[in-house]
Design an enzyme around this catalytic site. Structure first.
Site, short mmCIF file in Angstrom:
data_model
loop_
_atom_site.label_atom_id
_atom_site.label_comp_id
_atom_site.label_asym_id
_atom_site.label_seq_id
_atom_site.Cartn_x
_atom_site.Cartn_y
_atom_site.Cartn_z
N HIS A 36 0.85 -1.21 0.00
CA HIS A 36 0.00 0.00 0.00
C HIS A 36 0.88 1.25 0.00
O HIS A 36 0.59 2.23 -0.67
CB HIS A 36 -0.89 0.05 1.25
CG HIS A 36 -1.84 -1.09 1.39
ND1 HIS A 36 -1.69 -2.08 2.32
CD2 HIS A 36 -2.99 -1.39 0.72
CE1 HIS A 36 -2.70 -2.94 2.24
NE2 HIS A 36 -3.50 -2.55 1.27
N LYS A 155 -0.96 -6.17 -7.93
CA LYS A 155 -1.24 -7.36 -7.11
C LYS A 155 -2.64 -7.89 -7.43
O LYS A 155 -2.87 -9.09 -7.47
CB LYS A 155 -1.12 -6.96 -5.64
CG LYS A 155 -1.68 -7.95 -4.64
CD LYS A 155 -0.78 -9.15 -4.54
CE LYS A 155 -1.15 -10.14 -3.48
NZ LYS A 155 -2.52 -10.28 -3.13
P1 AMP Z 1 -6.50 -3.76 -0.45
O1 AMP Z 1 -6.32 -3.00 0.79
O2 AMP Z 1 -6.06 -5.18 -0.37
O3 AMP Z 1 -7.85 -3.58 -1.07
O4 AMP Z 1 -5.48 -3.11 -1.49
C1 AMP Z 1 -5.51 -1.74 -1.78
C2 AMP Z 1 -4.61 -1.46 -2.95
O5 AMP Z 1 -3.27 -1.84 -2.64
C3 AMP Z 1 -5.01 -2.26 -4.22
O6 AMP Z 1 -4.87 -1.42 -5.35
C4 AMP Z 1 -4.01 -3.37 -4.22
O7 AMP Z 1 -3.75 -3.89 -5.51
C5 AMP Z 1 -2.78 -2.68 -3.67
N1 AMP Z 1 -1.84 -3.67 -3.13
C6 AMP Z 1 -2.08 -4.60 -2.18
N2 AMP Z 1 -0.99 -5.37 -1.99
C7 AMP Z 1 -0.05 -4.91 -2.84
C8 AMP Z 1 1.31 -5.30 -3.15
N3 AMP Z 1 1.90 -6.32 -2.54
N4 AMP Z 1 1.98 -4.59 -4.07
C9 AMP Z 1 1.38 -3.56 -4.72
N5 AMP Z 1 0.12 -3.15 -4.49
C10 AMP Z 1 -0.59 -3.81 -3.57
#
Ligand code: AMP
Length: 286
Positions: A36, A155
């Site tokens: 994030h 991701k």
């Molecule tokens: P989430 O909180 O899981 O909904 O993720 C929020 C954002 O962070 C989304 O756009 C995800 O794709 C991104 N994200 C989560 N994990 C990663 C990672 N390991 N590398 C890059 N972006 C990430």
């Protein structure tokens, strides 16, 4: 600044827009980690002001999924955001987003439904309705924050393609900025759900990235038949892994590939115990 209401965000955005400042939005479900943070850093670099939303969106969870136990760590999340130079952390309640009694059924709520071709594959097959919930909340966040740029991680590559399609189809005036996957040194892609893994399960979880890296290496040595590339995965899987999918799709159109090329993205989902993990790689990634 930490705000919980739509009205407070709107007030702030109005002021910034009056001053001609550009706004970046990083939508998250919290439990923030370095993945994030990489999106946040990109937004802070590119935009005059950055808003991070922290919202565990109930309508993107399917029955039986981990909505109730999804990690909620707002205090730490806020600290991370503040240190990274975020201007507003928007952490609404479900009631704030979906109204009194928040009746989260499509009998009562207007949903944004992404095209079936993009949804009825990969995660959409097992997570029925998930991308409707994602598109609906992201569309709401776009309307609330009116960002110039919005940052999403590779991701969740299927999600990224679907959101880009929604932005195009609905003429939403925002530029979607894709951000590379952040991994642990072991190769494991960072995820809020990694918190659910025991020490042993974390070892088993390394299979996902190992499979993907090995496929990429086979491709770079000239193997292009996706059936043959898929076969190589089995060497990394044992009784602790339940493979949900391993698919070779065009990175932009999500069309299936029989013959791999540089724009092929390999997608994998594996269940380890009760934890479902996803990862992917673009075959031309450095
Ligand atoms: P989430 O909180 O899981 O909904 O993720 C929020 C954002 O962070 C989304 O756009 C995800 O794709 C991104 N994200 C989560 N994990 C990663 C990672 N390991 N590398 C890059 N972006 C990430």
């Amino acid at each position: 600044m930490l705000v919980h209401t739509i009205e407070e965000v709107r007030e702030q955005i109005k002021k910034w827009k009056k001053e001609g400042l550009t706004v970046g939005l990083v939508p998250t479900m919290g439990a923030l980690h370095a993945g994030h943070k990489s999106l946040i850093v990109k937004s802070v670099e590119k935009c005059d002001r950055t808003v991070v939303s922290v919202f565990v969106n109930p309508i993107q969870f399917c029955p039986g999924e981990d909505l109730d136990k999804y990690p909620r760590t707002l205090e730490e999340d806020y600290k991370l955001c503040e240190a990274a130079g975020v201007d507003v952390v928007f952490a609404p309640s479900p009631k704030e987003m979906y109204g009194e009694g928040h009746i989260l059924s499509n009998d009562f709520l207007t949903y944004v439904i992404p095209p079936y071709f993009y949804v009825n594959k990969l995660c959409g097959k097992s997570r029925v309705g998930h991308f409707d919930g994602v598109c609906t909340v992201v569309n709401k966040l776009f309307n609330i924050v009116q960002p110039d740029y919005a940052f999403f991680g590779q991701k969740d590559a299927q999600q990224l393609v679907i959101i880009r399609k929604m932005v195009k189809d609905l003429n939403i005036p925002v530029e979607v900025v894709p951000c590379p996957i952040v991994r642990e040194e072991s190769g494991l892609a960072l995820s809020s759900r990694n918190k659910y893994l025991s020490g042993e399960e974390k070892e088993y979880a390394l299979a996902l990235s190992k499979i993907l890296f090995n496929i990429k290496s086979c491709y770079s040595r000239g193997i292009v038949d996706t059936g043959a590339l898929a076969e190589t995965a089995y060497a990394y899987l044992n009784e602790h892994h339940s493979l949900e999918y391993l698919e070779f799709l065009d990175a932009d159109t999500l069309e299936e590939k029989q013959t791999a090329d540089d724009n092929t993205r390999v997608f994998i989902a594996v269940k380890i115990g009760t934890v479902r993990l996803i990862d992917n790689i673009l075959l031309s990634d450095k």
